[in-house]
Design an enzyme around this catalytic site. Structure first.
Site, PDB file in Angstrom:
ATOM      1  N   ARG A  67       0.817  -1.240   0.000  1.00 22.98           N
ATOM      2  CA  ARG A  67       0.000   0.000   0.000  1.00 22.98           C
ATOM      3  C   ARG A  67       0.838   1.272   0.000  1.00 22.98           C
ATOM      4  NH1 ARG A  67      -2.884  -3.624   2.815  1.00 22.98           N
ATOM      5  NH2 ARG A  67      -4.747  -4.260   1.662  1.00 22.98           N
ATOM      6  N   LYS A 113       4.336  11.215 -11.829  1.00 21.43           N
ATOM      7  CA  LYS A 113       3.453  10.365 -12.638  1.00 21.43           C
ATOM      8  C   LYS A 113       4.131   9.009 -12.775  1.00 21.43           C
ATOM      9  CE  LYS A 113       0.839  13.320 -15.770  1.00 21.43           C
ATOM     10  NZ  LYS A 113       0.529  13.580 -17.177  1.00 21.43           N
ATOM     11  N   GLU A 123      12.378  17.565 -25.121  1.00 20.79           N
ATOM     12  CA  GLU A 123      11.559  17.966 -23.965  1.00 20.79           C
ATOM     13  C   GLU A 123      12.126  19.248 -23.322  1.00 20.79           C
ATOM     14  OE1 GLU A 123       8.692  16.490 -23.354  1.00 20.79           O
ATOM     15  OE2 GLU A 123       8.852  14.431 -24.091  1.00 20.79           O
ATOM     16  N   LYS A 129       9.395  22.515 -15.079  1.00 23.16           N
ATOM     17  CA  LYS A 129       8.420  21.441 -14.811  1.00 23.16           C
ATOM     18  C   LYS A 129       7.942  21.500 -13.364  1.00 23.16           C
ATOM     19  CE  LYS A 129       7.048  16.733 -15.207  1.00 23.16           C
ATOM     20  NZ  LYS A 129       7.201  15.412 -15.758  1.00 23.16           N
ATOM     21  N   GLU A 162      -2.755  17.344 -12.426  1.00 28.36           N
ATOM     22  CA  GLU A 162      -3.226  17.700 -13.771  1.00 28.36           C
ATOM     23  C   GLU A 162      -4.720  18.028 -13.820  1.00 28.36           C
ATOM     24  OE1 GLU A 162      -1.259  15.457 -16.884  1.00 28.36           O
ATOM     25  OE2 GLU A 162      -2.705  16.181 -18.352  1.00 28.36           O
ATOM     26  N   ARG A 206      -1.168  21.831 -15.456  1.00 28.51           N
ATOM     27  CA  ARG A 206      -0.150  20.833 -15.819  1.00 28.51           C
ATOM     28  C   ARG A 206      -0.287  20.359 -17.267  1.00 28.51           C
ATOM     29  NH1 ARG A 206       2.264  15.929 -12.010  1.00 28.51           N
ATOM     30  NH2 ARG A 206       3.611  15.058 -13.623  1.00 28.51           N
ATOM     31  N   ASN A 263       1.939  19.329 -22.158  1.00 25.13           N
ATOM     32  CA  ASN A 263       1.654  18.595 -23.387  1.00 25.13           C
ATOM     33  C   ASN A 263       1.919  19.401 -24.646  1.00 25.13           C
ATOM     34  OD1 ASN A 263       0.877  16.021 -22.504  1.00 25.13           O
ATOM     35  ND2 ASN A 263      -1.005  16.927 -21.695  1.00 25.13           N
ATOM     36  N   HIS A 266       2.653  17.603 -27.776  1.00 24.40           N
ATOM     37  CA  HIS A 266       2.301  16.200 -27.582  1.00 24.40           C
ATOM     38  C   HIS A 266       0.995  15.789 -28.270  1.00 24.40           C
ATOM     39  CE1 HIS A 266       5.620  16.347 -24.854  1.00 24.40           C
ATOM     40  NE2 HIS A 266       5.463  15.093 -24.460  1.00 24.40           N
ATOM     41  N   HIS A 297       1.550  12.353 -30.040  1.00 22.30           N
ATOM     42  CA  HIS A 297       0.860  11.107 -29.709  1.00 22.30           C
ATOM     43  C   HIS A 297       0.190  10.509 -30.952  1.00 22.30           C
ATOM     44  CE1 HIS A 297       0.664  12.476 -25.247  1.00 22.30           C
ATOM     45  NE2 HIS A 297       1.734  11.763 -25.481  1.00 22.30           N
ATOM     46  N   HIS A 330       9.364   8.666 -28.961  1.00 19.80           N
ATOM     47  CA  HIS A 330       8.511   9.703 -28.381  1.00 19.80           C
ATOM     48  C   HIS A 330       9.124  11.098 -28.555  1.00 19.80           C
ATOM     49  CE1 HIS A 330       5.794  11.756 -25.675  1.00 19.80           C
ATOM     50  NE2 HIS A 330       6.825  12.185 -24.978  1.00 19.80           N
TER      51      HIS A 330
HETATM   52  N1  LIG Z   1       6.380   9.967 -15.541  1.00 15.79           N
HETATM   53  C1  LIG Z   1       6.409  10.941 -16.415  1.00 15.79           C
HETATM   54  O1  LIG Z   1       6.047  12.097 -16.130  1.00 15.79           O
HETATM   55  C2  LIG Z   1       6.942  10.668 -17.779  1.00 15.79           C
HETATM   56  C3  LIG Z   1       7.250  11.727 -18.639  1.00 15.79           C
HETATM   57  C4  LIG Z   1       7.795  11.423 -19.878  1.00 15.79           C
HETATM   58  C5  LIG Z   1       8.026  10.110 -20.229  1.00 15.79           C
HETATM   59  N2  LIG Z   1       7.701   9.103 -19.378  1.00 15.79           N
HETATM   60  C6  LIG Z   1       7.972   7.701 -19.712  1.00 15.79           C
HETATM   61  O2  LIG Z   1       9.368   7.531 -19.808  1.00 15.79           O
HETATM   62  C7  LIG Z   1       9.656   6.450 -20.698  1.00 15.79           C
HETATM   63  C8  LIG Z   1      10.752   6.877 -21.636  1.00 15.79           C
HETATM   64  O3  LIG Z   1      11.901   7.169 -20.888  1.00 15.79           O
HETATM   65  P1  LIG Z   1      13.350   7.203 -21.554  1.00 15.79           P
HETATM   66  O4  LIG Z   1      13.303   8.032 -22.759  1.00 15.79           O
HETATM   67  O5  LIG Z   1      14.317   7.514 -20.488  1.00 15.79           O
HETATM   68  O6  LIG Z   1      13.512   5.717 -22.122  1.00 15.79           O
HETATM   69  P2  LIG Z   1      14.152   4.395 -21.523  1.00 15.79           P
HETATM   70  O7  LIG Z   1      13.992   4.312 -20.071  1.00 15.79           O
HETATM   71  O8  LIG Z   1      13.620   3.263 -22.346  1.00 15.79           O
HETATM   72  O9  LIG Z   1      15.701   4.583 -21.861  1.00 15.79           O
HETATM   73  C9  LIG Z   1      16.113   4.680 -23.217  1.00 15.79           C
HETATM   74  C10 LIG Z   1      17.260   3.699 -23.515  1.00 15.79           C
HETATM   75  O10 LIG Z   1      18.464   4.189 -22.939  1.00 15.79           O
HETATM   76  C11 LIG Z   1      19.073   3.183 -22.120  1.00 15.79           C
HETATM   77  N3  LIG Z   1      19.828   3.917 -21.102  1.00 15.79           N
HETATM   78  C12 LIG Z   1      19.337   4.534 -20.003  1.00 15.79           C
HETATM   79  N4  LIG Z   1      20.305   5.234 -19.397  1.00 15.79           N
HETATM   80  C13 LIG Z   1      21.441   5.029 -20.107  1.00 15.79           C
HETATM   81  C14 LIG Z   1      22.770   5.479 -19.992  1.00 15.79           C
HETATM   82  N5  LIG Z   1      23.131   6.358 -19.042  1.00 15.79           N
HETATM   83  N6  LIG Z   1      23.674   5.057 -20.886  1.00 15.79           N
HETATM   84  C15 LIG Z   1      23.306   4.214 -21.879  1.00 15.79           C
HETATM   85  N7  LIG Z   1      22.058   3.767 -22.067  1.00 15.79           N
HETATM   86  C16 LIG Z   1      21.143   4.171 -21.179  1.00 15.79           C
HETATM   87  C17 LIG Z   1      17.905   2.370 -21.670  1.00 15.79           C
HETATM   88  O11 LIG Z   1      18.323   1.082 -21.239  1.00 15.79           O
HETATM   89  C18 LIG Z   1      17.052   2.330 -22.928  1.00 15.79           C
HETATM   90  O12 LIG Z   1      17.558   1.375 -23.829  1.00 15.79           O
HETATM   91  C19 LIG Z   1       8.351   6.107 -21.390  1.00 15.79           C
HETATM   92  O13 LIG Z   1       7.852   4.900 -20.867  1.00 15.79           O
HETATM   93  C20 LIG Z   1       7.425   7.267 -21.052  1.00 15.79           C
HETATM   94  O14 LIG Z   1       6.086   6.886 -20.976  1.00 15.79           O
HETATM   95  C21 LIG Z   1       7.177   9.370 -18.168  1.00 15.79           C
HETATM   96 ZN   LIG Z   2       6.933  13.826 -23.663  1.00 15.37          ZN
END
Ligand SMILES: NC(=O)c1ccc[n+]([C@@H]2O[C@H](COP(=O)([O-])OP(=O)(O)OC[C@H]3O[C@@H](n4cnc5c(N)ncnc54)[C@H](O)[C@@H]3O)[C@@H](O)[C@H]2O)c1
Ligand SMILES: [Zn+2]
Length: 364
Positions: free
Chosen positions: A116, A138, A180, A222, A232, A236, A240, A243, A247, A260
């Protein structure tokens, strides 16, 4: 060390930057002291940073998941929960996300539901996670027919950023994070935009000084927005920017071929173009925005989309299906000048279709 504090009604936490690895390790060791720590990372990151993780966390258990968005699902959450239980995790345990947004979102989600709710901290290792996903609380996983459709708002207890981790990141992933940052600058920070414009040649993953500045400024944008509207309910949604179309593009390509952040570069340029068409930004401002993407070799125009190019009407239909659109009208966050947002507003389909047709013809 630099830090900012994200202050929310029920929970405040620090976001800390430290470029010196040995000091970074000390800061985390101090935070991890006296807690039952469990580290969650993925196989790829563990392959690169095993020594660093072990130096920081000693004998604490390290749980590795497979690398990739396709493992961001319930199955992984169940598996991690079972591992945590068998390793003796309890209500006082502290989870550490060591990785990008996928690891961070899943660790946050798991922390929010395990027994929990237990605490978690973020050590983001991609640029996107440093400037976007690690801050704001999030969390979530994907299900078969919806990305991030299951999730919670659950803030971390701390975010610890060491921009030198970016040195091992793929350039393509780096650019996704940059898109971003550009989004945040356009929304609410003209200084950040100018800092980028004036240092275009230095915006490289190995330039720790500039990367720290960019990520700090971007996180400040942010966190300001999240502090005003944690869940949101309104403001917030401006995060987007870019976006709405992004999307739709991701859906159009079935989440393949276009990442993305790449879709966000195109979506942000298009939102800027719409803003110009509406007379909210000048031609010169639009040119400056395009120039940043261009100089950073980031694809932001229609030409850069993979084949087969999307059909404009299909994109409009995807935009209508976007979960962020409560009515049938498409809402866009627009700009009111560089560094100034306009709250999301409905735009007529006709206007969007015409603008998309014009945007399709834009050349570098
Ligand atoms: N929570 C939120 O507010 C929010 C906002 C934007 C995106 N997201 C989410 O984030 C995710 C995308 O995140 P991301 O772009 O970091 O992708 P990711 O976590 O898939 O990382 C991208 C790639 O880089 C590799 N990697 C990570 N750090 C590394 C490093 N230092 N050196 C070498 N390789 C490395 C990972 O293993 C992966 O292959 C999505 O699932 C998206 O929905 C969440
Ligand atoms: Zn984004």
């Amino acid at each position: 060390m630099n830090s900012i504090s994200v202050k929310l009604p029920n929970h405040s936490y620090p976001v800390v930057w430290e470029n010196n690895l040995s000091q970074f390790k000390d800061i985390i060791r101090e935070r991890a002291d006296n807690s039952g720590n469990f580290i969650i990372t993925n196989e790829k990151i563990y392959g690169i940073y095993k020594p660093v993780i072990e130096q920081i966390f000693g004998n604490s258990p390290i749980l590795t998941i497979k690398d990739g968005e396709k493992y961001k699902n319930f199955k992984t959450i169940v598996h991690l929960s079972e591992q945590l239980l068998s390793l003796g995790a309890n209500r006082n345990s502290l989870l550490w996300a060591f990785g990008g947004g996928v690891v961070g979102d899943m660790t946050g989600f798991l922390a929010s539901i395990f027994m929990r709710g237990i605490s978690y901290c973020q050590i983001p290792t991609t640029l996107l996670s440093m400037v976007d996903s690690s801050v704001g609380g999030k969390t979530g996983v994907n299900i078969e027919n919806g990305k991030n459709m299951i999730g919670t708002f659950y803030q971390p207890s701390g975010v610890y950023i060491h921009v030198n981790f970016l040195k091992t990141l793929d350039l393509r992933e780096f650019k996704c994070g940059m898109s971003e940052i550009i989004k945040s600058a356009l929304l609410d920070d003209l200084d950040l935009f100018q800092l980028m414009e004036n240092n275009l040649a230095d915006l490289r993953p190995d330039n720790e000084i500039i990367m720290e500045q960019l990520s700090m400024k971007s996180v400040k944008v942010k966190s300001r927005i999240v502090m005003e509207d944690e869940k949101e309910a309104g403001l917030r949604a401006i995060l987007n920017l870019g976006h709405t179309l992004a999307h739709a593009l991701e859906s159009n390509y079935n989440y393949r071929f276009v990442k993305h952040g790449e879709a966000v570069s195109i979506g942000t340029t298009f939102a800027s173009f719409l803003s110009m068409e509406k007379g909210f930004i000048t031609n010169d401002e639009f040119r400056r925005i395009c120039n940043i993407f261009h100089k950073l070799r980031m694809n932001s125009l229609w030409d850069s989309l993979p084949r087969k190019k999307p059909d404009v009407n299909t994109l409009v239909n995807f935009m209508k299906g976007d979960k962020k659109n409560s009515s049938q009208k498409i809402k866009f966050v627009l700009l009111n000048g560089i560094g100034k947002y306009k709250l999301p507003s409905e735009i007529e389909d006709e206007f969007i279709i015409n603008a998309l047709e014009k945007y399709k013809c834009l050349k570098k």
